[in-house]
Structures are given as C-alpha cells and as structure tokens.
Design a protein around this motif. Structure first.
Motif, PDB file in Angstrom:
ATOM      1  N   ILE A 224       0.834  -1.197   0.000  1.00  0.00           N
ATOM      2  CA  ILE A 224       0.000   0.000   0.000  1.00  0.00           C
ATOM      3  C   ILE A 224       0.868   1.246   0.000  1.00  0.00           C
ATOM      4  O   ILE A 224       0.603   2.212  -0.731  1.00  0.00           O
TER       5      ILE A 224
ATOM      6  N   ALA B 176      -0.063   3.223  -3.087  1.00  0.00           N
ATOM      7  CA  ALA B 176      -1.050   4.275  -2.795  1.00  0.00           C
ATOM      8  C   ALA B 176      -0.729   5.595  -3.504  1.00  0.00           C
ATOM      9  O   ALA B 176      -1.634   6.209  -4.093  1.00  0.00           O
TER      10      ALA B 176
ATOM     11  N   THR C 201      -3.999  -6.053  -2.011  1.00  0.00           N
ATOM     12  CA  THR C 201      -3.662  -4.656  -1.765  1.00  0.00           C
ATOM     13  C   THR C 201      -4.244  -3.747  -2.843  1.00  0.00           C
ATOM     14  O   THR C 201      -4.811  -2.687  -2.553  1.00  0.00           O
TER      15      THR C 201
ATOM     16  N   LEU D 230      -6.892  -0.751  -2.136  1.00  0.00           N
ATOM     17  CA  LEU D 230      -6.691   0.643  -2.540  1.00  0.00           C
ATOM     18  C   LEU D 230      -7.808   1.150  -3.437  1.00  0.00           C
ATOM     19  O   LEU D 230      -8.081   2.352  -3.471  1.00  0.00           O
TER      20      LEU D 230
END
Length: 500
Positions: free
Chosen positions: A340, A344, A408, A412
């Motif tokens: 992440i 991200a 993940t 997200l």
C-alpha cells in the motif's frame, strides 16, 4: 441546517505538503493506533493455538471464531462510538477516552488466561469503537465540501494506517523472537505489551496535537459539560461486560444475527434522517447502503489474513530462505501495508490524472475493481495448491506474497474511497453514524471471515484439500460480486446524483 460533520467551509489551516497541517497529526495518531491493532491481529490466532491448545491444529477453528467475533465487534462498536461523538461528547473527547480504554485492554492481554484474554479483547473493542470512526470523520472535516483534495487526503491518511500496519508485525515479530528465550506462546505476550505502549503513544500524540484542530471535533454547544464524559464512562463500564459475553458465549456464529439487526437499525436511522431532507438525500443513502453490502463481501475474504492465510503460512508454505533462515509467519502481514505504501501514491496519481481527463471511475466501479483484485489474489493460491506443491507438501513462498499484493490493489480501489464516500453521501447530522455503518460492513465481513476460516480448518485443522476448496470458493464469490457491481454501477451512479 448546519452540517456538523463536513462543513462547507473548513477552518483556514496552515498547509503542509498541499494539505491542512492537522491531517499529519491525525496521520500519526492513527499510525500508533494501527500499530497496536495489527500487532494483536497477526499474533492472536497463533497465540490461542499455542497457549491454549499446545500447538494442536484442532484449535484453529476456535481461534478463527474468536478472531472473527473480535474483528466484527471492533468495527460494530464504531456505530455507538460515532453516535457518542455526534450527539454526546464530541469527536476529540471520544478519541481520547477510547485510546485510554484500548491501552488498558492491550495490557490485560499480557495475562495468560482465557477469561482475561476475553476481558482484554472486550476493552479493546469498546475503546476502538470510541476511537476509530471519529478520527476518520475528522479527516473529512478538514476540507470544504467541494474541495477536490478530499479523496487524496483520505488516501494519505490511509497511508498512515498502513504505515502502522507495516511496522507492527516486523517490530513485534522480531521482539517476540529475540526478547526472551521462553516458549513462543509466552513470547506472544511481548507483542501485546508492545501494542499497549503503541496505544499510549497514540493517546499522547493526539492529546498534545489536538489544539491544531481549532474547533473541529470539539463538543458542540450543549455538549461541553464534563458530566457527559462521566456518563460515557458509565456506558463503557456497562459495555465491557456485554462485549465479554458476546465474545465468550455468543461467538461468530451468533453474532451474524446481531450484526444483521444493527445494520437494519443503522439503515433505518439514515433513511429517516434522509427523509427530513429531500429525495436526493434519500437516493444517496440508498446508494451508500447498496455499496455497504458489497463491502461486506470484500472484507469477508480480505480478513482471512488473520486466520486461514496465517495458518497456510505457518503450515503449508515453504518459508526457508537463504542460509536456512526461516521467514517469520507474522512478517507476511507486513506485505500488504508495504504494498500500500508503494502503490497508494501511484493510485492517487492515476485517479488525479483520470479526473483531469474526466475519466476517473465512479465510486461503485472502484468498488467492483476492488472485489475483482481480491478474487485474483485467491486465484493465485488456488493455482499454487493445484500445481506447485513440492515434495514436502508445501507451496513456494511467492504465491502467498503475490496474493497479498493483489488484495492490496483491491483494498486501494475500495477502502479509502469508502471512507470518503460516507462523508459525501451521508445526511449531514449523522455522518458519525454513517461512518459507523461503514465500519459495520467491515464488522459483517470480519464475522463471516471467522466462520469461513473455521469451515476451512474444520475440526482437525487446515489441510491442502480444505484450503484448496475454501480458496476456490473465495475466488468465485469475489469475482462474481465484482462483475455484478460493475454491471449495476450506472444505476448506483444515478442514485448518487452527481457525487463523484
């Protein structure tokens, strides 16, 4: 009507890195709270099997049920914590009180006793209910209603969550292995002690940093009296034994009915409040409730990280690395937050770039992508269990790592967007309750995750055959629900009336 949770004009804050400075204080407060939470999450089921079943895999089913019930109650308690903040003592006081109760619970886990294990978990549940929804709600209050930075602010805040989740297994896993020479079930208690210290740091960080928030999160007119705080403390004293009974006597199987009733209650409150506004607000609440249902499905299988994926890592993954070093089971839990932190910022840039081209996916489409990526993670494990079993009956290291990375990408696409969605779609006076409803969807997923993991482990513990069956089922449900959500996204977008 005044919007008490997401003001149209946010206070004029000093800016840091393009966002209000208090965002970074909330970032670190959440970092330490998540450090505490994920320290317990990676160790809990392994500790239960080691401490109370002497390592016998037959204890996996009960441990999974405890984890599912604990996870469910953690998030269900957010409903009541959101109400307390909205209507009784304000956000700041709720966070401070919740942090103190959580710290007490984490230190209680140090005692190797089933009753005290349940008491410690009950204190953590009640404290986190006061803490978790309210700090997320305050992030939304730092931005004006039409501020385009809001989604990106929530994504940055979400990075704080995952920074804590990254550090927790790495540090506490190392501590458990190196601080003592006692049996591992005793070393897990070092993990719980470190979690308690982390929660105290979260409390202190917010205590000294809350002044930067100005009036955001402070008690509204009529809520200033400290007598109200005393009454909330009485409520905590009543709630802890109730949660204890739910954990110890009701368990994950019984909680599904209670959570269903809570969801109906929250939905009713939101709909009644929406009817006081207009048809547009009602449609937006209906859209939010539909997405909550799909959220339950996502988290049901995502939360396998604390149960079936943990048992897979411990027993059916070849963790022997270079020089004979064995990769710790708990360290797998750091793969997701590390991914992440890597992805991200990239996802944020992609959304921003698509927004400039007026091509950013809508909220329901992002949720659909999240479900599909989660399902692809289980597809990797199904392939590994079918095709990659070695002579020792173990799968390689990389499929489980890749599974976490795929999940993940799903997270997200879904989780930070969900937090932002609530602040946009909820009736203004009940944003805290609506945020509790979002966490109730996580509660439902947490509860079902425990039931699914118990089914996979059965009475004697996880086998390759049971894992293959369980993960195939997980893949099918996630892919099917993701495709369905993509198909009905236009209808949900219509109900949202222009909210992006």
């Amino acid at each position: 009507m005044t919007d008490t949770a997401t003001p149209a004009a946010a206070p004029d804050y000093p800016q840091l890195l393009g966002h209000p400075r208090p965002l970074w204080m909330l970032f670190m407060t959440e970092f330490w709270e998540r450090f505490a939470f994920y320290s317990v999450s990676w160790a809990l089921v392994l500790y239960i099997v080691a401490q109370f079943y002497q390592g016998d895999a037959a204890g996996q089913g009960w441990a999974s049920g405890v984890f599912g019930a604990y996870t469910a109650l953690i998030y269900a308690a957010s409903i009541f914590g959101g109400y307390v903040a909205d209507r009784v003592i304000g956000y700041q006081r709720s966070i401070l009180l919740g942090a103190a109760v959580m710290a007490a619970g984490l230190f209680t886990l140090l005692v190797p006793s089933k009753p005290l294990l349940m008491l410690g978990l009950a204190l953590v549940v009640v404290g986190d209910g006061l803490f978790k929804p309210n700090i997320s709600s305050m992030v939304g209050q730092l931005y004006g209603t039409d501020d385009p930075r809001r989604d990106r602010g929530f994504t940055l805040f979400y990075m704080g969550i995952n920074a804590g989740a990254l550090v927790a297994p790495l540090l506490t896993g190392w501590m458990a292995a190196h601080f003592t020479d006692t049996p591992m079930q005793q070393n897990y208690r070092v993990v719980f002690g470190a979690a308690g210290v982390g929660m105290l740091l979260s409390l202190l960080w917010f205590w000294f940093g809350r002044r930067t928030l100005k009036n955001v999160g402070r008690p509204l007119p009529g809520m200033e009296s400290r007598v109200r705080v005393a009454w909330v403390l009485v409520g905590v004293a009543v709630a802890v034994p109730l949660v204890y009974m739910l954990l110890a006597w009701v368990g994950a199987a019984g909680l599904q009915w209670l959570l269903g009733l809570l969801f109906i209650g929250v939905a009713t409150m939101l709909i009644v409040e929406a009817l006081r506004h207009d048809r547009v607000q009602l449609d937006r609440v209906i859209a939010m409730l539909i997405i909550f249902v799909f959220s339950v499905l996502f988290w049901t299988f995502y939360f396998q990280f604390g149960t079936s994926l943990n048992f897979l890592a411990e027993n059916w993954v070849d963790r022997t690395m270079f020089g004979g070093w064995v990769f710790p089971v708990g360290w797998f839990q750091s793969v997701t937050p590390l991914a992440i932190l890597v992805f991200a910022p990239l996802v944020t840039l992609v959304w921003a770039a698509l927004a400039r081209r007026k091509a950013e996916p809508s909220i329901p489409r992002k949720f659909g992508f999240g479900l599909i990526f989660n399902g692809l993670g289980f597809a990797v494990l199904v392939y590994a269990l079918k095709e990659l079993l070695g002579p020792a009956g173990l799968i390689p290291f990389w499929p489980l790592v890749l599974c976490y990375v795929m999940q993940t990408l799903g997270e997200l696409s879904l989780s930070p967007i969900g937090l932002s969605m609530v602040t946009k779609l909820a009736p203004p006076r009940l944003v805290g309750v609506a945020m509790g409803g979002w966490f109730l969807s996580l509660a439902g997923g947490g509860d079902f995750s425990g039931l699914v993991a118990s089914w996979i482990s059965g009475d004697t513990g996880m086998t390759v055959a049971s894992a293959l069956s369980g993960f195939t089922f997980s893949f099918a449900v996630l892919i099917g629900s993701g495709v369905l959500l993509l198909l009905i996204a236009p209808l949900i977008n219509k109900l949202m009336h222009g909210i992006k």
